[in-house]
Design an enzyme around this catalytic site. Structure first.
Site: not given
Length: 509
Positions: A448-450
């Site tokens: 969850h680190h775009p």
């Protein structure tokens, strides 16, 4: 609620809440903050143990990727917070700044020394509230940072000892100049509760008469004329409105920022026309350079004795390291292994019983796979096309194999012998590279680190300038994870807070 402000901030997420706090400190400045969601009322949001079970609820945008060939053609759910506080209400509460070399890369890509680790250090410290001050830790900021001690699970203490047995250094935390090593995770938790940026930065200043918060307001489109944003079209339960400001700041995140800009006619002209949108400003790199951290979920062990539940948020320790060796001098970190006091697997595998298994997650800190996202139509309701192209490079696949090997290595140490009841996944017989790749493809999940869909850079092709203004528009800046040009080694939230703090400080300078 005024229709015109001096500063209009779109998105009350991790960056937006900090910007609203800092920029409204000047009472002569009218600041409006717009958010599609509202303050969360679900108590599970604030219970650290409920992470990640709160995903896919009403306050999660729950974006979905295209099927990914590199991950066995799976569709990945991307949790993004639809609430005041944004994704700080959904994420794993980690606070990891990253390695010094991560920010050297930012300087090289922007040509701006203001993005170095040392230049950012005052901005990191200005947002942090550690229990004890040091040259590297702040105590006056609003976000509490917990370094666990007595709360750390006995399994995790032995996991940390396992790395020390292998020669990996034991660090006090991962927010110093050295990141290679093992430590308990620093967490955004206070008195057993998650702390969001809304709770830390926004609620305490909502009494300011010059700060206006508009919730349940979806941003549909920017009106653009003569190289300026002349209006912002929003939709509320009471109907449509148009807001305006001398300065507009996008803080909607790495997915929603480029989508809003594209709906407004900014982007690659050919792609926009295909989606039914007239191009008003060519920005061909918008939505591209997309990359994200992934984790392998996971190397699962059967516990030899019953596991008490975590008193924190299950994932209690990360170990950053170089695939070239366990010595701190082997180079910058390129892989990571984490200890989870619970079963953690992708949807491809049956979920083992809680209390009977534990997991060693493994991942790649600097993936080279690059994807893109784009709109499919002119309306908010038109689902975006998100294609991160996970595991599309041999670098990423080989680094994942190395990380899996390190997870198994620490799992077999004598320090963990009293817990190790045998490897459940991927299974002790799985050793061939092709078989490991097939397992990783099925086990890989998003961390969850775009980042980087509006990446800053020195090049005229870069979407944003090093000062975070959007190229081609005179009164629009982008301030959030989307401007990150290259992902730091750890969770990105600490960097996002520092980016917001820096932008506000620079604006006031």
């Amino acid at each position: 609620m005024p229709d015109h402000s001096d500063i209009l901030i779109l998105g009350a997420g991790s960056a937006g809440c900090i910007l609203a706090n800092r920029l409204s400190a000047d009472p002569a400045r009218q600041v409006t903050l717009v958010e599609a969601g509202d303050f969360p009322t679900d108590p599970d949001v604030f219970d650290p143990a409920m992470w990640p079970r709160i995903q896919r609820r009403s306050y999660d945008w729950d974006y979905r990727t295209q099927p990914q060939p590199g991950t066995a053609n799976r569709v990945h759910h991307w949790a993004r917070g639809r609430m005041v506080g944004g994704s700080s209400g959904l994420h794993a509460m980690f606070h990891v700044r990253g390695h010094v070399s991560d920010y050297d890369r930012w300087v090289a890509m922007t040509g701006d020394p203001g993005w170095s680790y040392d230049a950012l250090l005052p901005h990191f410290k200005a947002t942090e509230r550690y229990a004890e001050a040091s040259d590297l830790h702040g105590t006056e900021g609003e976000m509490p940072i917990l370094i666990p001690d007595t709360e750390t699970h006995p399994l995790v203490r032995d996991y940390i000892a396992g790395w020390q047995e292998l020669g990996l250094p034991r660090l006090a935390d991962h927010n110093g100049r050295e990141v290679i090593g093992t430590a308990p995770n620093s967490l955004m938790i206070r008195d057993g509760r998650r702390v969001t940026t809304a709770e830390a930065f926004l609620r305490p200043v909502l009494h300011r008469p010059n700060l206006h918060l508009l919730t349940s307001a979806e941003v549909h489109r920017l009106r653009i004329a003569r190289h300026r944003v002349t209006g912002v079209e929003i939709r509320t339960p009471d109907g449509a409105r148009v807001l305006s400001a001398g300065q507009v700041i996008l803080s909607l995140g790495s997915v929603a920022d480029p989508l809003l800009l594209m709906r407004s006619g900014v982007g690659d002209g050919q792609a926009l026309r295909a989606a039914g949108v007239e191009c008003v400003l060519e920005s061909p790199e918008l939505g591209r350079n997309l990359h994200d951290h992934m984790l392998g979920a996971g190397v699962v062990y059967r516990a030899r004795e019953p596991l008490a539940p975590s008193r924190l948020q299950h994932s209690e320790s990360l170990a950053y390291q170089s695939s070239r060796g366990l010595d701190v001098h082997a180079g910058a970190p390129d892989i990571v292994v984490g200890c989870v006091v619970a079963p953690s697997v992708s949807e491809c595998f049956p979920m083992p019983a809680a209390g009977e298994t534990y997991t060693l997650l493994f991942g790649v800190t600097h993936p080279t796979s690059r994807g893109e996202l784009t709109i499919t139509g002119p309306d908010l309701r038109d689902a975006p096309r998100i294609d991160p192209r996970y595991l599309s490079t041999e670098h990423d696949r080989s680094a994942f194999r190395a990380a899996l090997g390190r997870a198994r290595m620490v799992g077999e140490t004598s320090a963990l012998a009293r817990w190790n009841g045998g490897e459940v996944l991927p299974g002790p017989d799985l050793r061939r590279a092709d078989d490991l790749d097939a397992f990783i493809a099925r086990a890989a999940i998003t961390h969850h680190h775009p980042v980087a869909t509006c990446a800053m850079g020195a090049s005229e092709r870069a979407v944003t300038r090093p000062d975070l203004t959007l190229r081609g528009l005179d009164n629009l800046a982008v301030v959030d994870a989307s401007v990150i040009p290259a992902i730091p080694c750890g969770p990105i939230h600490a960097a996002v807070m520092a980016i917001a703090q820096k932008y506000a400080s620079d604006l006031d300078a």
